[in-house]
Design a protein around this motif. Structure first.
Motif, mmCIF file in Angstrom:
data_model
loop_
_atom_site.group_PDB
_atom_site.id
_atom_site.type_symbol
_atom_site.label_atom_id
_atom_site.label_comp_id
_atom_site.label_asym_id
_atom_site.label_seq_id
_atom_site.Cartn_x
_atom_site.Cartn_y
_atom_site.Cartn_z
ATOM 1 N N PHE A 186 -9.443 -34.289 -45.906
ATOM 2 C CA PHE A 186 -9.823 -35.471 -45.133
ATOM 3 C C PHE A 186 -8.829 -36.617 -45.363
ATOM 4 O O PHE A 186 -8.418 -37.305 -44.425
ATOM 5 N N LYS A 187 -8.437 -36.806 -46.625
ATOM 6 C CA LYS A 187 -7.453 -37.845 -46.937
ATOM 7 C C LYS A 187 -6.107 -37.550 -46.272
ATOM 8 O O LYS A 187 -5.456 -38.446 -45.738
ATOM 9 N N VAL A 188 -5.697 -36.284 -46.330
ATOM 10 C CA VAL A 188 -4.407 -35.912 -45.745
ATOM 11 C C VAL A 188 -4.390 -36.179 -44.248
ATOM 12 O O VAL A 188 -3.456 -36.795 -43.708
ATOM 13 N N VAL A 189 -5.427 -35.729 -43.543
ATOM 14 C CA VAL A 189 -5.468 -35.904 -42.092
ATOM 15 C C VAL A 189 -5.559 -37.383 -41.722
ATOM 16 O O VAL A 189 -4.882 -37.847 -40.792
ATOM 17 N N MET A 190 -6.365 -38.142 -42.440
ATOM 18 C CA MET A 190 -6.482 -39.568 -42.141
ATOM 19 C C MET A 190 -5.177 -40.303 -42.401
ATOM 20 O O MET A 190 -4.711 -41.095 -41.569
ATOM 21 N N ALA A 191 -4.573 -40.049 -43.569
ATOM 22 C CA ALA A 191 -3.352 -40.760 -43.944
ATOM 23 C C ALA A 191 -2.181 -40.383 -43.040
ATOM 24 O O ALA A 191 -1.512 -41.250 -42.470
ATOM 25 N N MET A 192 -1.941 -39.077 -42.886
ATOM 26 C CA MET A 192 -0.798 -38.654 -42.098
ATOM 27 C C MET A 192 -1.024 -38.874 -40.602
ATOM 28 O O MET A 192 -0.081 -39.080 -39.844
ATOM 29 N N GLY A 193 -2.287 -38.830 -40.172
ATOM 30 C CA GLY A 193 -2.582 -39.175 -38.785
ATOM 31 C C GLY A 193 -2.251 -40.625 -38.500
ATOM 32 O O GLY A 193 -1.717 -40.962 -37.434
#
Length: 618
Positions: free
Chosen positions: A376-383
């Motif tokens: 979730f953190k990866v998708v939110m941050a990189m998104g």
């Protein structure tokens, strides 16, 4: 395998207990953290047995070089198809078709025909969308009395001043029939949006190789086929489909290359791929300037794809993906094929260590991006980062067009700047890591956005230079982003994650086009500053991935989080929360060490476990 897991669990527990006992006598905690780093290196090395086999295959031998080289031409053609729209809508001056007068005056020259049948504007030029009503007079009467009543064009248009054949004069996109540029861009972005989801799912479910082949077929059919469309609607449909294929190839090829290579070779390969993407950007600019017909432009761009689709059959499937699907024997065959091409030999003991994972370990779905905290953190941050790059890129591009820069010159400058922008970040990726490299590029983008916000509009030359520097920075950001994101995601959801993050690219581009079409103030640039600052904040949420193994399953991902050391400024300590949030966002500065666990006398369990020596040495 079960005994190995028990051994590592007991070893980790004893180490944490021993470190807690030593906190009073060792205020800095350096010895404790060093032992944790060793435990983490041991655990990661044993979990990623495939990395040991890839080392034996050869880090960057003939097989890997060929694999990377095979991605160059499709990347060039991807840029060719994406940027072609900039050159096929060239401006044309239309005049109403008044060939009716040739029936009474067949010997009239073109200038005489226009002079008799077209009304003139106040400045003396012919009006482009009006004509005189046809009459049944003879030529002498028309010349003597002239024509007085006008109407809109009835029989189409002619383009006497045109030297090139574009979509405008091919499908008469003039005099109220002009397509909205925002609409054309939105069609392409809709293809990118849908292609991200479709091909991301295909790549993770059916394999990298089928996704690569399917995307290449899409580019060959719809890229080459664009030259034969019979209407403007067909052109838009083909552009939509080729955009899907392009983003599908980008996602699946990045996953394939990342999973076949090890260490810094992954970053080098992606950087080279993106450099050839920039070469394709330059190529389409040069071909569009020299080729006078838009159909011929797509023929030249699509023709290399036809033989290349058959050539791609020699590419091997990702061994990581095969292992995740339980196809161990196929993975071994692919690895042996690569070793044979590299003229190396894989020790049989290493191949024996490759075992299929259980279904519970390899089971994953798109819902895991919500349920799993790390994903979730990866998708939110990189998104957020990808949205910022997209919005800022299109905003700067539109800003540059406001200064009247020639489309050919502007695209050539951007293509030339892209190559050094990407190559220079090889040094930063190796020296300061992925996370700080991305932070550096976003910081540069933020500074440039603030300069554009306060720079007087009258300084056009300075403004153009700053915009070019902004494009330079964004090009390097794209490369760092793909490397970093692919390493953050596990194999089981790598392509799906890249596809989900790519959705934000379409969102940022659509927002930029919408705002610039309605607002002419500095608000779009101000939003660039806000987005860049937010992206910097979100980047701090994800951990460093340099010198770390690729994680295959969500199980391996969670275990690696549990072993991450925590830094708290000058003092470093361990607590019961060590496996939670603080540990997720950090990574060791030292390279992993290969260590025999029995050397850790302070942390060794009381009851030894019988383990095979080759697996520890590996």
């Amino acid at each position: 395998l079960e005994e190995e897991d028990n051994f590592r669990g007991d070893l980790r527990t004893h180490a944490l207990r021993k470190v807690s006992q030593q906190e009073g006598s060792c205020p800095t905690g350096s010895q404790s953290l060093e032992k944790l780093r060793r435990l983490r290196a041991l655990d990661s090395k044993q979990d990623d047995k495939l990395a040991n086999v890839l080392d034996a295959v050869g880090e960057f031998g003939t097989f890997q070089r060929r694999l990377v080289a095979l991605t160059f031409i499709p990347n060039m053609l991807s840029a060719f198809f994406l940027y072609a729209d900039y050159f096929v809508f060239t401006h044309q001056t239309p005049y109403c078709n008044t060939s009716w007068i040739l029936a009474v005056g067949p010997n009239l020259s073109e200038a005489e025909q226009l002079n008799l049948t077209l009304p003139r504007a106040r400045n003396g030029s012919f009006q482009t969308c009006l004509m005189y009503l046809p009459v049944s007079w003879d030529l002498n009467s028309i010349i003597t009395f002239g024509l007085n009543y006008t109407e809109i064009c009835q029989d189409g248009w002619i383009y006497p001043d045109s030297k090139t054949r574009s979509l405008v004069n091919e499908f008469d996109l003039v005099c109220g029939n002009e397509p909205s540029k925002e609409m054309v861009h939105t069609i392409n972005l809709a293809g990118i949006l849908s292609g991200s989801l479709i091909f991301g799912s295909i790549s993770d479910r059916f394999g990298r190789y089928p996704a690569v082949l399917l995307s290449l077929l899409g580019m060959a059919i719809f890229g080459f086929g664009t030259a034969f469309v019979g209407s403007f609607r067909q052109y838009l449909f083909f552009r939509f489909m080729v955009s899907q294929a392009v983003v599908g190839y980008v996602i699946s090829s990045v996953s394939l290359v990342m999973e076949w290579l090890v260490g810094e070779h992954r970053a080098h390969a992606i950087i080279l791929e993106h450099c050839f993407f920039a070469v394709g950007h330059l190529a389409v600019s040069g071909f569009a300037y020299g080729i006078p017909h838009w159909r011929l432009l797509f023929l030249v761009g699509g023709m290399p794809m036809l033989p290349f689709v058959s050539y791609i059959w020699i590419v091997q499937e990702s061994p990581r993906w095969l292992m995740m699907k339980g196809k161990v024997e196929e993975a071994k065959k692919a690895l042996c094929y690569a070793a044979d091409m590299n003229k190396t030999l894989i020790p049989p003991s290493l191949l024996k260590e490759l075992h299929p994972l259980g279904k519970k370990l390899t089971k994953a779905s798109i819902l895991d991006f919500y349920n799993n905290k790390h994903l979730f953190k990866v998708v939110m941050a990189m998104g957020c980062v990808w949205f910022t790059v997209s919005y800022t890129y299109f905003s700067m591009n539109r800003k540059m067009k406001q200064f009247g820069m020639n489309v050919y010159f502007g695209q050539v400058i951007l293509g030339i700047m892209d190559v050094p922008a990407r190559l220079c970040y090889i040094f930063f990726l190796e020296q300061i890591g992925r996370k700080w490299s991305l932070t550096l590029t976003l910081t540069q983008a933020t500074i440039i956005s603030f300069i554009l916000l306060f720079l007087p509009q009258e300084l056009k030359s300075t403004m153009v230079v700053v915009l070019v520097l902004g494009q330079f920075t964004l090009a390097s950001t794209v490369t760092v982003f793909f490397i970093y994101t692919a390493e953050l995601l596990p194999t089981v959801l790598r392509s799906t994650g890249l596809g989900m993050v790519s959705l934000s690219w379409a969102a940022g581009a659509i927002l930029s086009l919408t705002i610039f079409s309605q607002i002419s103030s500095q608000l779009p640039i101000f939003l660039c500053c806000i987005c860049s600052i937010l992206a910097l904040c979100f980047t701090s949420l994800v951990p460093e991935t340099q010198d770390q193994p690729l994680y295959d399953s969500l199980h391996h991902l969670s275990r690696s989080r549990d072993l991450s050391p925590m830094k708290t400024g000058e003092e470093e300590s361990l607590s019961d929360d060590a496996s939670d949030e603080g540990l997720e966002n950090t990574a060791p500065d030292d390279p992993p060490l290969i260590l025999d666990p029995y050397d850790l006398s302070d942390a060794a369990p009381e009851k030894p476990y019988d383990m095979e020596e080759p697996s520890l040495d590996s």
